[in-house]
Write a protein that holds these residues in place. Structure first.
Motif, PDB file in Angstrom:
ATOM      1  N   VAL A  50      19.670  -2.473   2.991  1.00 17.49           N
ATOM      2  CA  VAL A  50      18.384  -2.490   2.302  1.00 17.49           C
ATOM      3  C   VAL A  50      17.717  -3.863   2.458  1.00 17.49           C
ATOM      4  O   VAL A  50      18.383  -4.891   2.481  1.00 17.49           O
ATOM      5  CB  VAL A  50      18.559  -2.155   0.796  1.00 17.49           C
ATOM      6  CG1 VAL A  50      19.380  -3.199   0.073  1.00 17.49           C
ATOM      7  CG2 VAL A  50      17.207  -1.974   0.130  1.00 17.49           C
ATOM      8  N   GLN A  51      16.407  -3.866   2.618  1.00 15.69           N
ATOM      9  CA  GLN A  51      15.637  -5.109   2.672  1.00 15.69           C
ATOM     10  C   GLN A  51      15.152  -5.410   1.254  1.00 15.69           C
ATOM     11  O   GLN A  51      14.188  -4.786   0.786  1.00 15.69           O
ATOM     12  CB  GLN A  51      14.458  -4.963   3.617  1.00 15.69           C
ATOM     13  CG  GLN A  51      14.839  -4.660   5.057  1.00 15.69           C
ATOM     14  CD  GLN A  51      13.624  -4.395   5.923  1.00 15.69           C
ATOM     15  OE1 GLN A  51      12.597  -5.072   5.820  1.00 15.69           O
ATOM     16  NE2 GLN A  51      13.728  -3.386   6.777  1.00 15.69           N
ATOM     17  N   PRO A  52      15.783  -6.346   0.544  1.00 18.85           N
ATOM     18  CA  PRO A  52      15.445  -6.591  -0.866  1.00 18.85           C
ATOM     19  C   PRO A  52      13.993  -7.009  -1.102  1.00 18.85           C
ATOM     20  O   PRO A  52      13.394  -6.613  -2.094  1.00 18.85           O
ATOM     21  CB  PRO A  52      16.420  -7.693  -1.290  1.00 18.85           C
ATOM     22  CG  PRO A  52      16.928  -8.283  -0.012  1.00 18.85           C
ATOM     23  CD  PRO A  52      16.875  -7.203   1.004  1.00 18.85           C
ATOM     24  N   GLU A  53      13.420  -7.783  -0.151  1.00 21.53           N
ATOM     25  CA  GLU A  53      12.030  -8.217  -0.314  1.00 21.53           C
ATOM     26  C   GLU A  53      11.078  -7.022  -0.263  1.00 21.53           C
ATOM     27  O   GLU A  53      10.148  -6.912  -1.070  1.00 21.53           O
ATOM     28  CB  GLU A  53      11.643  -9.234   0.779  1.00 21.53           C
ATOM     29  CG  GLU A  53      12.480 -10.497   0.792  1.00 21.53           C
ATOM     30  CD  GLU A  53      13.788 -10.347   1.560  1.00 21.53           C
ATOM     31  OE1 GLU A  53      14.003  -9.251   2.148  1.00 21.53           O
ATOM     32  OE2 GLU A  53      14.588 -11.298   1.558  1.00 21.53           O
ATOM     33  N   LYS A  54      11.343  -6.107   0.669  1.00 21.54           N
ATOM     34  CA  LYS A  54      10.515  -4.913   0.801  1.00 21.54           C
ATOM     35  C   LYS A  54      10.699  -4.009  -0.416  1.00 21.54           C
ATOM     36  O   LYS A  54       9.729  -3.416  -0.912  1.00 21.54           O
ATOM     37  CB  LYS A  54      10.886  -4.166   2.087  1.00 21.54           C
ATOM     38  CG  LYS A  54       9.962  -3.002   2.414  1.00 21.54           C
ATOM     39  CD  LYS A  54      10.331  -2.373   3.755  1.00 21.54           C
ATOM     40  CE  LYS A  54       9.391  -1.221   4.105  1.00 21.54           C
ATOM     41  NZ  LYS A  54       9.754  -0.576   5.399  1.00 21.54           N
ATOM     42  N   PHE A  55      11.929  -3.908  -0.884  1.00 24.98           N
ATOM     43  CA  PHE A  55      12.225  -3.107  -2.071  1.00 24.98           C
ATOM     44  C   PHE A  55      11.404  -3.621  -3.256  1.00 24.98           C
ATOM     45  O   PHE A  55      10.793  -2.832  -4.003  1.00 24.98           O
ATOM     46  CB  PHE A  55      13.721  -3.188  -2.379  1.00 24.98           C
ATOM     47  CG  PHE A  55      14.174  -2.301  -3.507  1.00 24.98           C
ATOM     48  CD1 PHE A  55      14.380  -0.945  -3.313  1.00 24.98           C
ATOM     49  CD2 PHE A  55      14.397  -2.829  -4.769  1.00 24.98           C
ATOM     50  CE1 PHE A  55      14.799  -0.126  -4.355  1.00 24.98           C
ATOM     51  CE2 PHE A  55      14.809  -2.020  -5.816  1.00 24.98           C
ATOM     52  CZ  PHE A  55      15.011  -0.666  -5.609  1.00 24.98           C
ATOM     53  N   TYR A  56      11.355  -4.919  -3.403  1.00 27.85           N
ATOM     54  CA  TYR A  56      10.606  -5.546  -4.492  1.00 27.85           C
ATOM     55  C   TYR A  56       9.107  -5.284  -4.351  1.00 27.85           C
ATOM     56  O   TYR A  56       8.424  -4.948  -5.324  1.00 27.85           O
ATOM     57  CB  TYR A  56      10.882  -7.051  -4.503  1.00 27.85           C
ATOM     58  CG  TYR A  56      10.097  -7.810  -5.543  1.00 27.85           C
ATOM     59  CD1 TYR A  56      10.548  -7.899  -6.863  1.00 27.85           C
ATOM     60  CD2 TYR A  56       8.889  -8.431  -5.214  1.00 27.85           C
ATOM     61  CE1 TYR A  56       9.833  -8.584  -7.824  1.00 27.85           C
ATOM     62  CE2 TYR A  56       8.152  -9.126  -6.167  1.00 27.85           C
ATOM     63  CZ  TYR A  56       8.631  -9.196  -7.473  1.00 27.85           C
ATOM     64  OH  TYR A  56       7.907  -9.866  -8.426  1.00 27.85           O
ATOM     65  N   GLU A  57       8.595  -5.420  -3.133  1.00 28.64           N
ATOM     66  CA  GLU A  57       7.158  -5.266  -2.898  1.00 28.64           C
ATOM     67  C   GLU A  57       6.676  -3.841  -3.128  1.00 28.64           C
ATOM     68  O   GLU A  57       5.608  -3.618  -3.709  1.00 28.64           O
ATOM     69  CB  GLU A  57       6.811  -5.705  -1.463  1.00 28.64           C
ATOM     70  CG  GLU A  57       6.860  -7.209  -1.235  1.00 28.64           C
ATOM     71  CD  GLU A  57       5.913  -7.971  -2.148  1.00 28.64           C
ATOM     72  OE1 GLU A  57       4.784  -7.477  -2.382  1.00 28.64           O
ATOM     73  OE2 GLU A  57       6.302  -9.047  -2.641  1.00 28.64           O
ATOM     74  N   ILE A  58       7.452  -2.851  -2.678  1.00 30.56           N
ATOM     75  CA  ILE A  58       7.035  -1.451  -2.873  1.00 30.56           C
ATOM     76  C   ILE A  58       7.109  -1.079  -4.352  1.00 30.56           C
ATOM     77  O   ILE A  58       6.238  -0.369  -4.867  1.00 30.56           O
ATOM     78  CB  ILE A  58       7.898  -0.495  -2.022  1.00 30.56           C
ATOM     79  CG1 ILE A  58       7.749  -0.823  -0.537  1.00 30.56           C
ATOM     80  CG2 ILE A  58       7.478   0.958  -2.263  1.00 30.56           C
ATOM     81  CD1 ILE A  58       8.679  -0.046   0.358  1.00 30.56           C
ATOM     82  N   ASN A  59       8.115  -1.605  -5.046  1.00 31.21           N
ATOM     83  CA  ASN A  59       8.220  -1.376  -6.482  1.00 31.21           C
ATOM     84  C   ASN A  59       6.990  -1.961  -7.196  1.00 31.21           C
ATOM     85  O   ASN A  59       6.408  -1.331  -8.091  1.00 31.21           O
ATOM     86  CB  ASN A  59       9.503  -2.028  -7.013  1.00 31.21           C
ATOM     87  CG  ASN A  59       9.728  -1.737  -8.484  1.00 31.21           C
ATOM     88  OD1 ASN A  59      10.062  -0.629  -8.885  1.00 31.21           O
ATOM     89  ND2 ASN A  59       9.531  -2.762  -9.307  1.00 31.21           N
ATOM     90  N   LYS A  60       6.606  -3.141  -6.764  1.00 38.66           N
ATOM     91  CA  LYS A  60       5.423  -3.823  -7.326  1.00 38.66           C
ATOM     92  C   LYS A  60       4.156  -3.017  -7.054  1.00 38.66           C
ATOM     93  O   LYS A  60       3.249  -2.937  -7.894  1.00 38.66           O
ATOM     94  CB  LYS A  60       5.325  -5.225  -6.704  1.00 38.66           C
ATOM     95  CG  LYS A  60       4.239  -6.102  -7.282  1.00 38.66           C
ATOM     96  CD  LYS A  60       4.288  -7.477  -6.618  1.00 38.66           C
ATOM     97  CE  LYS A  60       3.151  -8.367  -7.102  1.00 38.66           C
ATOM     98  NZ  LYS A  60       3.189  -9.699  -6.418  1.00 38.66           N
ATOM     99  N   GLU A  61       4.088  -2.394  -5.866  1.00 36.24           N
ATOM    100  CA  GLU A  61       2.918  -1.598  -5.496  1.00 36.24           C
ATOM    101  C   GLU A  61       2.790  -0.356  -6.390  1.00 36.24           C
ATOM    102  O   GLU A  61       1.679   0.021  -6.781  1.00 36.24           O
ATOM    103  CB  GLU A  61       3.014  -1.181  -4.024  1.00 36.24           C
ATOM    104  CG  GLU A  61       1.812  -0.422  -3.485  1.00 36.24           C
ATOM    105  CD  GLU A  61       0.516  -1.211  -3.510  1.00 36.24           C
ATOM    106  OE1 GLU A  61      -0.549  -0.571  -3.480  1.00 36.24           O
ATOM    107  OE2 GLU A  61       0.559  -2.457  -3.573  1.00 36.24           O
ATOM    108  N   PHE A  62       3.911   0.265  -6.699  1.00 36.44           N
ATOM    109  CA  PHE A  62       3.893   1.407  -7.633  1.00 36.44           C
ATOM    110  C   PHE A  62       3.324   0.963  -8.982  1.00 36.44           C
ATOM    111  O   PHE A  62       2.466   1.640  -9.569  1.00 36.44           O
ATOM    112  CB  PHE A  62       5.309   1.965  -7.842  1.00 36.44           C
ATOM    113  CG  PHE A  62       5.623   3.171  -7.005  1.00 36.44           C
ATOM    114  CD1 PHE A  62       4.956   4.376  -7.196  1.00 36.44           C
ATOM    115  CD2 PHE A  62       6.610   3.111  -6.027  1.00 36.44           C
ATOM    116  CE1 PHE A  62       5.256   5.500  -6.428  1.00 36.44           C
ATOM    117  CE2 PHE A  62       6.916   4.230  -5.253  1.00 36.44           C
ATOM    118  CZ  PHE A  62       6.240   5.421  -5.454  1.00 36.44           C
ATOM    119  N   LYS A  63       3.792  -0.180  -9.478  1.00 36.25           N
ATOM    120  CA  LYS A  63       3.325  -0.687 -10.773  1.00 36.25           C
ATOM    121  C   LYS A  63       1.836  -1.002 -10.724  1.00 36.25           C
ATOM    122  O   LYS A  63       1.094  -0.727 -11.675  1.00 36.25           O
ATOM    123  CB  LYS A  63       4.125  -1.944 -11.147  1.00 36.25           C
ATOM    124  CG  LYS A  63       5.586  -1.657 -11.459  1.00 36.25           C
ATOM    125  CD  LYS A  63       6.409  -2.928 -11.604  1.00 36.25           C
ATOM    126  CE  LYS A  63       6.156  -3.645 -12.903  1.00 36.25           C
ATOM    127  NZ  LYS A  63       7.089  -4.783 -13.078  1.00 36.25           N
TER     128      LYS A  63
END
Length: 328
Positions: A50-63
């Motif tokens: 998993v790419q943690p930075e991408k995981f964080y960014e997509i989660n942020k986009e949902f919010k």
């Protein structure tokens, strides 16, 4: 199919735990540990990191796109991010499409729940989400007719998966699913939502009533019992997919070794039932790469998508359990 293939439980465990740590340190907080492991399993099953930075960014986009007032809690949001990334849909427009699909399902008559968000993810497979959502609602109503007390809002996911099939005769889809439900119930499977998903799995894989699937699932259950694996409703869906993937082949010692390896991990102290479900799903994903040409050509649905769906169902259950624990 490679007859010499040997499942490596140690390697699978290391990859799962590595992904777990990456999800844990991604900056996405307040996620139930079970959800983190289920997300990690999505990537470990694909032999990916998993790419943690991408995981964080997509989660942020949902919010960002949903704001404060939404049925999408942190556990469900993180689960969806994992599913999107693992299926190569981790893009901003995919986030917008999931939200749009959710609203389409609400307009079709489904309730505003976390399960509806997982169904919205499944609608990404549809060329016409509006028509598929309406078809899914009809299937859901047919389910409710057969099982008025059993069919609830969580069955939106199975209804959408069936609606994604090319078969237009929804009565036939419901009838075949009911056939598998009753046949497995007669074998001693508990009549609950997990059995509904197992029955749906039979419809998705075969598209018709096929006693071979019943026998294969029954054989896998017996084989696992002989290996000391206690089968619970949480395992039903994974066992159904495993029975199809193995195509009569014997389950090697790698599965039991994986259960034992995972049980010994310091972060996986949820009890053997959850660990076993995680292990069976991961083992199935690995074994799916050994399917024969005949199996692949006869498929009505992509097994990897089906496994992802099984994960969505598991994540739904884990997210709901986490929400219930938080409110008690």
């Amino acid at each position: 199919m490679d007859s010499a293939y040997v499942f490596d439980s140690e390697q699978a465990t290391k990859l799962l735990m590595k992904n777990y740590e990456l999800v844990k340190t991604s900056g996405v907080s307040f996620i139930d540990k079970r959800i983190r492991f289920l997300i990690a399993r999505l990537f470990a099953g694909n032999n990916e990191i998993v790419q943690p930075e991408k995981f964080y960014e997509i989660n942020k986009e949902f919010k960002r796109q949903l704001g404060m007032f939404t049925a999408l809690n942190g556990n469900v949001r993180a689960s969806l991010v994992g599913l999107l990334m693992a299926s190569d849909n981790g893009k901003r427009d995919s986030v917008g499409q999931v939200i749009s699909n959710y609203n389409t399902l609400i307009e079709a008559g489904f309730k505003r729940t976390e399960y509806t968000y997982f169904a919205a993810y499944l609608l990404l497979e549809s060329e016409n989400p509006t028509l598929t959502a309406k078809k899914a609602k009809t299937i859901h109503q047919l389910f409710k007719k057969d099982h008025p007390f059993l069919t609830k809002s969580e069955d939106v996911t199975t209804a959408v998966f069936l609606a994604n099939l090319k078969e237009e005769n929804v009565e036939k889809l419901a009838e075949v699913t009911e056939y598998y439900f009753q046949e497995f119930a007669a074998k001693g499977f508990r009549k609950n939502d997990s059995l509904q998903f197992l029955a749906t799995t039979g419809t998705l894989l075969y598209g018709e009533k096929d006693s071979k699937f019943i026998r294969r699932v029954d054989n896998v259950v017996e084989e696992l019992r002989q290996k000391g694996v206690k089968i619970k409703p949480l395992h039903y869906s994974s066992i159904g997919i495993l029975a199809f993937v193995m195509d009569g082949r014997k389950i090697d010692s790698g599965l039991v070794n994986l259960i034992d390896d995972l049980q010994n991990q310091p972060g996986l102290r949820f009890g053997r039932e959850f660990v076993t479900a995680l292990a069976i799903s991961l083992y199935t994903e690995k074994q799916s790469g050994q399917m024969s040409k005949e199996q692949l050509e006869g498929l009505m649905v992509n097994v990897h998508i089906l496994i992802a769906m099984e994960q969505a169902a598991a994540m739904s259950a884990a997210a709901a359990a986490s929400a219930a624990a938080a409110s008690s």
